[in-house]
Design an enzyme around this catalytic site. Sequence first.
Site, PDB file in Angstrom:
ATOM      1  CB  CYS A  59      -0.931   0.004   1.212  1.00 33.83           C
ATOM      2  SG  CYS A  59      -2.026   1.445   1.255  1.00 33.83           S
TER       3      CYS A  59
ATOM      4  CB  CYS B 219      -0.627   2.500   3.940  1.00 36.50           C
ATOM      5  SG  CYS B 219      -2.162   1.848   3.299  1.00 36.50           S
ATOM      6  CG  ASP B 220       3.118   1.351   4.511  1.00 34.29           C
ATOM      7  OD1 ASP B 220       2.702   1.858   5.569  1.00 34.29           O
ATOM      8  OD2 ASP B 220       2.869   0.185   4.181  1.00 34.29           O
TER       9      ASP B 220
END
Length: 320
Positions: A137, A140-141
């Site tokens: 992701c 997300c990261d």
Amino acid sequence: MSDVEKVHCLIIGSGPAGYTAAIYASRANLKPVLYQGLQPGGQLTITTEVENYPGYPHGIMGPQMMVDFEQQAQRMGADIRWGMATKIDFSKRPYRVEIDEEKWIEADAVVIATGASAQWLGLESEQRLNGHGVSACAVCDGFFFKGQEVAIVGAGDTACEEALYLSKLCSNVHMLIRRGEMRASKVMQARVLATPNIKVYWNTETVEVMGDHKVDALKVRNNQTNEETIIPLKAFFVAIGHKPNSDMFKGILDMDEQGYLITQPDSSKTNIEGVFACGDVQDKIYRQAVTAAGSGCMAALDAERYLGALEHAALAEHSA
């Protein structure tokens, strides 16, 4: 058949969607029973720091966040249990769900929050460094690798979107395409190819993610020349798709060609009255913890209204 346990509201799955549904259902006095499934806490238990969920100003580790969600649901009165749904019978009410191939639960309403699973390449090094520079992701990261070199593998629209997202944060993005063409739409391909800090590698396979405790480099192979190259970088993103955990509902609940459950617009309602779906099992667009939690809230509110209408109809019939 073994004994059947009767419950008012059954929730299958325990990520942000399932736990949020349990919080709302408990507060509405639906006495929900939640079965956690194969991966209690869902995909967040394999992530590291979560910085984009509201209410955690200093960020929080994904597994700890799911513990917080679970404890809050328990404090509200949810009955949270180990166990996995293995079979369903939605042919008549009350609906029946088999747990761990041994026990049947009857429920007046069912909330499905079984989530989705990221698809991986299947490399040992990819799994070993998952959460330590390997991620499925970018949204997300990606933030954790600001100004650094990263790579992404994938050839669809999602891979292109994530490569473009990373290009705004990272110094260089190495995009690996296994074939000589992308599957992505023409407009997404054009955007990627026009972005100066995205380097596309055609006909390229990932051989190994290199590093002991964190990602240091990537070994790739050109599958036409067999030439191997080592690319120094700090993160490796896998964007080859997600698979919704919906196999059990095939032929029973409406789903799209990828297996995502279809819910009615502006609701969590499936094609079966009293069966609701929320989170990543029905969301292939956003796939964030906060959107999953929001849809878990919707499912519990929809279940509350449905059960309220059932009770009202039963009372009216009784008094008549």
